[in-house]
Design a protein around this motif. Sequence first.
Motif, PDB file in Angstrom:
ATOM      1  N   PRO A  26       0.845  -1.199   0.000  1.00 22.38           N
ATOM      2  CA  PRO A  26       0.000   0.000   0.000  1.00 22.38           C
ATOM      3  C   PRO A  26       0.880   1.248   0.000  1.00 22.38           C
ATOM      4  O   PRO A  26       1.862   1.306   0.721  1.00 22.38           O
ATOM      5  CB  PRO A  26      -0.814  -0.120   1.295  1.00 22.38           C
ATOM      6  N   GLN A  27       0.523   2.217  -0.825  1.00 18.61           N
ATOM      7  CA  GLN A  27       1.303   3.450  -0.875  1.00 18.61           C
ATOM      8  C   GLN A  27       1.087   4.211   0.435  1.00 18.61           C
ATOM      9  O   GLN A  27      -0.021   4.227   0.958  1.00 18.61           O
ATOM     10  CB  GLN A  27       0.821   4.328  -2.045  1.00 18.61           C
ATOM     11  N   PRO A  28       2.150   4.815   0.986  1.00 23.10           N
ATOM     12  CA  PRO A  28       1.953   5.555   2.242  1.00 23.10           C
ATOM     13  C   PRO A  28       0.941   6.685   2.044  1.00 23.10           C
ATOM     14  O   PRO A  28       0.981   7.392   1.045  1.00 23.10           O
ATOM     15  CB  PRO A  28       3.348   6.106   2.562  1.00 23.10           C
ATOM     16  N   PHE A  84       0.188 -14.647   4.360  1.00 22.67           N
ATOM     17  CA  PHE A  84       0.496 -13.886   3.151  1.00 22.67           C
ATOM     18  C   PHE A  84       1.131 -12.529   3.479  1.00 22.67           C
ATOM     19  O   PHE A  84       0.576 -11.481   3.206  1.00 22.67           O
ATOM     20  CB  PHE A  84      -0.763 -13.719   2.295  1.00 22.67           C
ATOM     21  N   TYR A  85       2.281 -12.604   4.103  1.00 19.34           N
ATOM     22  CA  TYR A  85       3.137 -11.428   4.304  1.00 19.34           C
ATOM     23  C   TYR A  85       2.541 -10.323   5.153  1.00 19.34           C
ATOM     24  O   TYR A  85       2.949  -9.182   5.039  1.00 19.34           O
ATOM     25  CB  TYR A  85       3.569 -10.824   2.948  1.00 19.34           C
ATOM     26  N   ASP A  86       1.549 -10.602   5.967  1.00 15.63           N
ATOM     27  CA  ASP A  86       1.071  -9.563   6.881  1.00 15.63           C
ATOM     28  C   ASP A  86       0.411 -10.254   8.064  1.00 15.63           C
ATOM     29  O   ASP A  86       0.076 -11.437   7.994  1.00 15.63           O
ATOM     30  CB  ASP A  86       0.053  -8.640   6.171  1.00 15.63           C
ATOM     31  N   GLU A  87       0.234  -9.492   9.135  1.00 16.85           N
ATOM     32  CA  GLU A  87      -0.475 -10.073  10.268  1.00 16.85           C
ATOM     33  C   GLU A  87      -1.970  -9.910  10.045  1.00 16.85           C
ATOM     34  O   GLU A  87      -2.422  -8.891   9.520  1.00 16.85           O
ATOM     35  CB  GLU A  87      -0.051  -9.375  11.567  1.00 16.85           C
ATOM     36  N   ARG A  88      -2.729 -10.919  10.466  1.00 19.15           N
ATOM     37  CA  ARG A  88      -4.192 -10.869  10.322  1.00 19.15           C
ATOM     38  C   ARG A  88      -4.794 -11.046  11.701  1.00 19.15           C
ATOM     39  O   ARG A  88      -4.335 -11.883  12.474  1.00 19.15           O
ATOM     40  CB  ARG A  88      -4.676 -12.007   9.419  1.00 19.15           C
ATOM     41  N   VAL A  89      -5.838 -10.282  11.970  1.00 17.98           N
ATOM     42  CA  VAL A  89      -6.420 -10.297  13.315  1.00 17.98           C
ATOM     43  C   VAL A  89      -7.465 -11.415  13.421  1.00 17.98           C
ATOM     44  O   VAL A  89      -8.346 -11.535  12.572  1.00 17.98           O
ATOM     45  CB  VAL A  89      -7.096  -8.951  13.624  1.00 17.98           C
ATOM     46  N   ALA A  90      -7.331 -12.212  14.469  1.00 14.46           N
ATOM     47  CA  ALA A  90      -8.332 -13.258  14.724  1.00 14.46           C
ATOM     48  C   ALA A  90      -8.916 -13.025  16.113  1.00 14.46           C
ATOM     49  O   ALA A  90      -8.194 -12.659  17.051  1.00 14.46           O
ATOM     50  CB  ALA A  90      -7.689 -14.631  14.656  1.00 14.46           C
ATOM     51  N   ILE A  91     -10.233 -13.202  16.228  1.00 19.17           N
ATOM     52  CA  ILE A  91     -10.901 -13.074  17.528  1.00 19.17           C
ATOM     53  C   ILE A  91     -11.603 -14.387  17.821  1.00 19.17           C
ATOM     54  O   ILE A  91     -12.328 -14.904  16.968  1.00 19.17           O
ATOM     55  CB  ILE A  91     -11.934 -11.924  17.502  1.00 19.17           C
ATOM     56  N   SER A 105      -0.659  -4.257   8.514  1.00 20.83           N
ATOM     57  CA  SER A 105      -0.385  -3.310   7.416  1.00 20.83           C
ATOM     58  C   SER A 105       0.309  -2.053   7.937  1.00 20.83           C
ATOM     59  O   SER A 105      -0.073  -0.942   7.585  1.00 20.83           O
ATOM     60  CB  SER A 105      -1.680  -2.913   6.710  1.00 20.83           C
ATOM     61  N   GLY A 106       1.287  -2.263   8.797  1.00 24.24           N
ATOM     62  CA  GLY A 106       2.080  -1.128   9.251  1.00 24.24           C
ATOM     63  C   GLY A 106       1.432  -0.297  10.335  1.00 24.24           C
ATOM     64  O   GLY A 106       1.998   0.684  10.783  1.00 24.24           O
ATOM     65  N   ARG A 107       0.197  -0.681  10.778  1.00 24.32           N
ATOM     66  CA  ARG A 107      -0.433   0.081  11.860  1.00 24.32           C
ATOM     67  C   ARG A 107      -0.525  -0.783  13.104  1.00 24.32           C
ATOM     68  O   ARG A 107      -0.669  -1.988  13.029  1.00 24.32           O
ATOM     69  CB  ARG A 107      -1.827   0.548  11.433  1.00 24.32           C
TER      70      ARG A 107
END
Length: 1609
Positions: A340-342, A887-894, A852-854
Amino acid sequence: MSDRGSDLSALPKEVRDQLAELDLELSEGDITQKGYEKKRTKLLAPFIIQPPVAPPHNDVQPPVAPSSSSHAPPPASSSRYRERRSRRTHRTGGTRDDRYRSDIHSEAVQAALAKHKEEKMALPMPTKRRSTCVQSPIETRTPPDSSSGSEDESSTRRQSSGLAPPVVNPSLQSPDSWISRTAQGSSTSSSASSTLSHGEAKPHPQAQPQPQYKPQYQPLYQPQLQPQHPPHEQSRTAAVTDMLAHSRIAPAQNMHPPPDVTAVAPPSRGPRVDLPSNATVRGMSKGQARSSMMETADGVPVSSRVSTKIQQLLNTLKRPKRPPLSDFFTDDSEEIVQVPQPDPNTPRPEGRQIIPVKGEPLGVVSNWPPALQAALARWGATQGKSPALTALDITGKPMYTLTYGKLWSRSVKLAYTLLNKLGNKNEQILKPGDRVALVYPNSDPGMFWVAFYGCLLAEVIPVPIEVPLSRKDAGISQVGFLLGSCGVGLALTSEICLKGLPKTPTGEILQFKGWPRLKWVITDSKYLTKPSKDWQPHIPTANTDPSYIEYKASKDGTVVGVAVSKVAMLTHCQALTQACNYCEGETLVNVLDFKKDMGLWHGVLTAVMNRIHTISVPYAVMKACPLSWVQRVHIHKARAALVKCRDLHWAMMAHRDQRDISLASLRMLIVADGANPWSVSSCDAFLNVFQSHGLKPEVICPCATSPEAMTVALRRAGVPGAPLPARAILSMGGLSHGVIRVNTEDKNSALTVQDVGHVMPGALMCIVKPDGPPQLCKTDEIGEIIINSRAGGTMYYGLPGRTKNTFEVIPVNANGVPIGEIPFVRSGLLGFVGPGSLIFVVGKIEGLLMVSGRRHNADDLVATALAVEPVKTVYRGRIAVFSITVFYDERVAIVAEQRPDASEEDSFQWMSRVLQAIDSIHQVGLYCLALVPANTLPKTPLGGIHTSDTKQYFLEGNLHPCNILMCPHTCVTNLPKPRQKQPVGVGPASVMVGNLVAGKRIAQAAGRDLGMIEDQDLVRKHQYLTEALQWRAQTDPDHVLYVLLNAKGVTVGTATCVQLHKRAEKIAAALMEKGSINTGENVVLLYPPGIDLIAAFYGCLYAGCVPVNVRPPHLQNLAATLPTVRMIIDVSKAACILTTQNLMRILRSKEAAASVNIKTWPTIIDTDDLPRRRPPHVYKPPTAEMIAYLDFSVSTTGMLTGVKISHAAVSALCRSVKLQCELYSSRQIAICLDPYCGLGFVLWCLASVYSGHQSILIPPFELESCLSLWLSTLSQYRIRDTFCSYSVMELCTKGLGTQTELLKARGVNLSCVRSCVVIAEERPRLALTQSFSKLFKDIGLSSRAVSTAFGSRVNLAVCLQGTSGPDPCTVYVDMKSLRHDRVRLVERGAPQSLPLMESGKILPGVRVIIVNPETRGPLGDSHLGEIWVNSPHNASGYYTIYGEEGLQADHFNTKLSFGDPHTLWARTGYLGFVKRTELLDASGDRHDAMFVVGALDETLELRGLRYHPTDIETSVSRAHRSIAESAVFTWTNLLVVVSELCGSEQDALDLVPLITNVVLEEHHLIVGVVVIVDPGVIPINSRGEKQRMHLRDSFLADQLDPIYVAYNM
């Protein structure tokens, strides 16, 4: 409306004019209400500001204690309900985890949901089989309410009256009406209602003033200071804000999810059958095909529920969640992840670099003890009668009181025993400095105190741990890791505790997983030895040696030990004494765990330092009597209490039971988890309830701690009447970027944080960036708090590497230069320093999710999820939040526990609303939301959720959810860009010239020449098979051509040349007489595999008719298999059917009549007992181009295709196979495959008659009753060459793989087998052939023996391994390049590589060329294209009734567009490539290997790329041990994965996330629908190929009876 004018008077004139204009438009109906609200909000937006507060150096606004009047009273029924509920629930410890409860936040969440309501997200509910829905009885599933009132009114009425919704008689309201209603776009459960977590949806009658107890401060470093408003104007802006907030919360429509109509009878699962899909017969005219199809829209049954749900799913996916990606494809070998572009609007820190914050100096006290043990010795000697500890029993009554005298004498006894009495007389087991585990239950603080101080006096290092309850405790093996890394060999415990430990049957204590061998020592007084008069414990002055080790569980679940030195322990007690102002002889109530953290530091160590009387309230008492700690404070007039937010909440729930309680004696109420940002609401609510009981606002002291840095900050008790500290109201958006911004715009996404006081005495604090080098943060930046103090942990015991990164951090400035020499300790807390050096904590490093960087904080997400009406769904507020890397990022699971009484609809509604709330408030997409049955998540010792174990279970597929919702479409935003097919600017000629210039050869290959052949005269004499059979019957009549075996391996039929000839004559005579068949008419052969089939085939040829071989219907599954038979008979226009008596009876039976019209069969002749007649003559075709037979087959895509095979093709094919396999009369081969089409039929019926070799026939269905039949036959007859199908190989691999020893014992030996060829029309199944070779290597099977053949509809045999020539070779291809229709060869083991095996050697007389299917130009070596074939045994064309010549010419007589324009080629429809290898073939040339990749018809086009289903299926099958088989297909651009579950049904939902993960990781695709079915549901044809299109039709027609269908959002 009257108050609106007065509110707006302060606005500029032009804005007021525009508002007036808007009001006019609305009153005249020129604008909708929604448009009006939108425009009005936009106009007012610049003027709505949070009431600012003077900067901190002025007086800070004190928070007003919230009184009940500040909220409008909720509806009476609901307050009564709450009162009843609180009475009922406080016994069980409350219904929700109110650590996270916040009324403000609940309102924010509801407001956010109200916004969403307008969008009407129609999430399709997952489909469950009834047996899987244990929790909700069938009656509760009601169709949508159809009363005349508006839906919202009716649902509110129902709620308030407390009655269940009426059950509609299912016969009155048909499912179709529900379906059509859902299809028309009724929104489902996701439309968010704005009900608060307890009341009903009611529009607020007027704007209500917000509770005023949340003042904000305006930080000094905020770049723009807002002008000060006079107070009345402030309140006015607040009112405007408030009015707008409420105008959004309109009552929501209570929509109903689409009903579940899964009650379809499960299909009887027959054996593997060839099923053409409803639709397509290749070559039928359009009109005819139409009538045989179900009348469908776009080929989908109209009233299908599945397609309705998919349509809903598509509707939800059409909504753009993110800006559309630019559609082009950069083709490089690197992984293309969409970065994603900054965003230029991302907030960035703007303050100056932070200056370290210093605590007040640590006071020097003259009578301070030199060590903690010295303090105990002093009190033991001088104040022996003074009480040290009171322990409570389970009812909350005092059980015993330990005095300082007793504590001292018992500790000395224990120290003496440990040092002198453990081993034999002369050996000392424990030496000073050894580590000892302390295993004591929470209910027995006294024994723990004695053990702890006994260890200190003996100078051994105590390591307190939790009592292990079973082998399955959460994280138990990690505790073993801790004990191992600390070198613990001895455990102290009490007698009662030891009796309760889990034991082996022999009575020994269990060896827990991962634990070192422990010696257990009981420390009860009666087992201790009194020391001799002259023995005194040695009490040295505190030094830097470790005094005790505190355990700490880290984010990944590992448990480490933080060592605390003697001097740090002493200094920490001193700092706490100074900060908390402890005095000698005070009373302290401790509700925390006394083994670690605050409970140990205050309640055990600092208490003894100051001769404090501690009253310990165990967790078990709190569960039974939540008010017990408050009662203890009241009874003992305690001056201090140590609690967590949980205890505050429980006490509030139960406070109505006690009227006469006074908390006036408290001067400090220390809140241990004050660092949790959600603690503020618990503190406020507790104060609100107990202020009337004497609780003073200034005594509430939140603090922040961590095992490494120990106490980080603590709010000092305030002076009565002094203003209370301010709160920070932060923007969650800013927080996610690590920046502090006062929340001004959207009050829904605000986080209110209270301070945790000042730095501890004698400490220095900095804030550094949490990742990378420890660079100092700016003043408006969130970072990790680091501490330098003598009172902190010193190391992770036994882990020097991890220690360095945590305990020896030297902060650096922006240029990377260290700011000093002194080392700091990382606290693991995220926070910032506010005005007046107050410390604010906004979360923990271990709760940090980087998406995604946040940054998002797990606690914040839990709080939001809990604010969405959890009472109906979530059990006791038990929710775990974690992230997984996919796939190259963290994903939130609840993951949350579901209440036992929650209905499916409630749960689904809750899940869909949590999605919206988290999306609105945190701007982060959830990847997975799962509900598990109550009490099934792994627990920590004090009842919390063990998050790392939960995550582990989730990833292993052991969580067993009862509800799951995956949302990969919304949160996976970094997929590679979709590929756009470039227009072909370069013609095929240029490609060819380019290849030649580059030195690449054209990708073509050929088998050896058919011309040079030694039995030339035989061929010339017998151009037809009928002549060959007659010649053999004359020259070698008694030579046995066929031997048929049964399941026992016994010969049940043989055929010599003359017997076969005579049977064929009888059948020919019968055809001519009974059937009165004309030459050239088609005759259907309907036989089980055997010799009758062969005789009938030659009988047809003798009579001059064209045989059509058809697999007989399956007796157990007539309904599914008979229509296929009927279809072939109809399509082939057969004049007659030859069959056995048995099958004839079946064709005419009642059962058959149920599925086909049995009155219209053509003539049926049974060939069992025919009279001995000879035909007048044996037919000889006038030319070899005449049709010999028709070959019908159902392709995997459900196409029923018949091809014409001429006499010339038959003899060319037989000659080719004879040459390749070196078949002569003296040879024997064994055949175990179905003889109904393709090469299987050729080998079974034709090859022996042509070549004269003996064929041993093994019908594959016999293997079902005797698995080893085929292998033992090979061994018994010493067979050199055998042919089988994949299904036979799979049966043997799965069924006999574990029995090789048994086979060896029976004398089975396969060393004789030279070639074992799998006959197939697909890519070689490398994994299967390799495992077959490996498994049966033990019984002599050569690793070189197994190979494959390849044929297609246009040419039944293109490749066949044969006997001479090099072994089949294997190459590794990059899967990413395959998706782009290219071949890139990589090394074995390369990531994303796919092994491909050569499909056998090209047969003599066959030429293949690789062609671009679009331009029809030839391709270069190692390029992927369509395989075209030229050979004398190509089929003559499709058998068509209306002769679709276009299709014919295209598939059978095609020319290249460039290169060699004269040769006629047939298109196989398969993608593959040719590669020249280093191996040499028989003629000494380099060998060209052909690799088949897959059928063009089967490929899936997704995101502009080409996928082969088998690759995705291989990945899916690896995802979980319970997946037996899987199949994929696409439906309206959605990928559907169907998996057969071979485990228990409770595993079904575990598969959904694992399947989604693996397909995303390995294929960069998002799965749209996951369908879990029973074993045997995926249809597989006789060749062992999956019939995916048939599966797709069954799925869409709702005939699969799935266990679970998940629609991924």
